[in-house]
Design a protein around this motif. Structure first.
Motif, PDB file in Angstrom:
ATOM      1  N   PRO A   2      16.579  24.101 -52.184  1.00  0.00           N
ATOM      2  CA  PRO A   2      15.888  23.589 -50.998  1.00  0.00           C
ATOM      3  C   PRO A   2      14.372  23.712 -51.056  1.00  0.00           C
ATOM      4  N   PHE A   3      13.835  24.478 -51.993  1.00  0.00           N
ATOM      5  CA  PHE A   3      12.399  24.698 -52.061  1.00  0.00           C
ATOM      6  C   PHE A   3      11.765  23.797 -53.099  1.00  0.00           C
ATOM      7  N   SER A   4      10.664  23.166 -52.737  1.00  0.00           N
ATOM      8  CA  SER A   4       9.843  22.446 -53.698  1.00  0.00           C
ATOM      9  C   SER A   4       8.700  23.384 -54.012  1.00  0.00           C
TER      10      SER A   4
ATOM     11  N   TYR B  53      14.407  37.406 -59.994  1.00  0.00           N
ATOM     12  CA  TYR B  53      14.960  38.721 -59.671  1.00  0.00           C
ATOM     13  C   TYR B  53      15.848  38.670 -58.423  1.00  0.00           C
ATOM     14  N   ALA B  54      15.537  37.773 -57.479  1.00  0.00           N
ATOM     15  CA  ALA B  54      16.253  37.747 -56.211  1.00  0.00           C
ATOM     16  C   ALA B  54      17.604  37.042 -56.300  1.00  0.00           C
ATOM     17  N   CYS B  55      17.620  35.788 -56.785  1.00  0.00           N
ATOM     18  CA  CYS B  55      18.871  35.004 -56.774  1.00  0.00           C
ATOM     19  C   CYS B  55      19.479  34.817 -58.161  1.00  0.00           C
ATOM     20  N   LYS B  56      18.821  35.374 -59.179  1.00  0.00           N
ATOM     21  CA  LYS B  56      19.295  35.338 -60.564  1.00  0.00           C
ATOM     22  C   LYS B  56      19.295  33.938 -61.181  1.00  0.00           C
ATOM     23  N   ALA B  57      18.619  32.964 -60.557  1.00  0.00           N
ATOM     24  CA  ALA B  57      18.504  31.626 -61.144  1.00  0.00           C
ATOM     25  C   ALA B  57      17.707  31.722 -62.440  1.00  0.00           C
ATOM     26  N   SER B  58      18.070  30.932 -63.410  1.00  0.00           N
ATOM     27  CA  SER B  58      17.417  30.962 -64.705  1.00  0.00           C
ATOM     28  C   SER B  58      16.722  29.623 -64.954  1.00  0.00           C
TER      29      SER B  58
ATOM     30  N   ARG C 211      14.933  27.731 -56.148  1.00  0.00           N
ATOM     31  CA  ARG C 211      16.175  27.909 -55.390  1.00  0.00           C
ATOM     32  C   ARG C 211      15.961  28.772 -54.144  1.00  0.00           C
ATOM     33  N   CYS C 212      15.314  29.950 -54.302  1.00  0.00           N
ATOM     34  CA  CYS C 212      15.199  30.872 -53.159  1.00  0.00           C
ATOM     35  C   CYS C 212      13.767  31.076 -52.671  1.00  0.00           C
ATOM     36  N   GLY C 213      12.767  30.643 -53.424  1.00  0.00           N
ATOM     37  CA  GLY C 213      11.374  30.773 -53.005  1.00  0.00           C
ATOM     38  C   GLY C 213      10.717  32.079 -53.379  1.00  0.00           C
ATOM     39  N   SER C 214      11.436  33.001 -54.041  1.00  0.00           N
ATOM     40  CA  SER C 214      10.863  34.283 -54.451  1.00  0.00           C
ATOM     41  C   SER C 214       9.876  34.081 -55.594  1.00  0.00           C
ATOM     42  N   ILE C 215       8.971  35.015 -55.746  1.00  0.00           N
ATOM     43  CA  ILE C 215       8.019  34.935 -56.848  1.00  0.00           C
ATOM     44  C   ILE C 215       8.758  35.219 -58.155  1.00  0.00           C
TER      45      ILE C 215
END
Length: 120
Positions: A6-8, A33-38, A16-20
């Motif tokens: 959802p984040f551009s 680190y937050a959502c584990k997206a690679s 995916r989550c907007g975390s740094i």
């Protein structure tokens, strides 16, 4: 970097989550680190960052200017000078004793420049 959520975002933040995101390593992928997206490291190869650092203007201060100044040496409070009776003194504070004790307050009379200390 293509958006996969959802984040551009720019490459500094997870799409995916907007975390740094952590700093890019030399090889492999970047993992949130937050959502584990690679994210593939190739997405970060052509990035350039510009930073602007603002510095304060350089001023020259010498001891003669400080000693001959007519203004107060700090914030001014209503406190009676024991030497001349003036009701306004400037002050400065320092932590000279151990951390569990109060600070030392240095008072200077605006009129006669008499100095005194108080341990608060």
């Amino acid at each position: 970097m293509a958006s996969t959520g959802p984040f551009s975002s720019s490459t500094a933040f997870c799409a995916r989550c907007g975390s740094i995101l952590p700093l890019l390593q030399e090889f492999g992928s970047v993992k949130c680190y937050a959502c584990k997206a690679s994210f593939d490291a190739e997405n970060f190869n052509n990035l350039k960052f510009n930073y602007t650092i603002q510095f304060n203007a350089v001023t020259t201060v010498n001891n003669e200017n400080i000693l001959n100044s007519d203004g107060p040496e700090g914030p001014v409070v209503e406190r009676k000078c024991p030497k001349c009776g003036n009701d306004r003194m400037s002050y400065a504070t320092l932590q000279l004793r151990s951390a569990d004790e109060g600070q030392t307050v240095f008072y200077t009379c605006i009129s006669c420049k008499y100095k005194e200390t108080e341990n608060s």
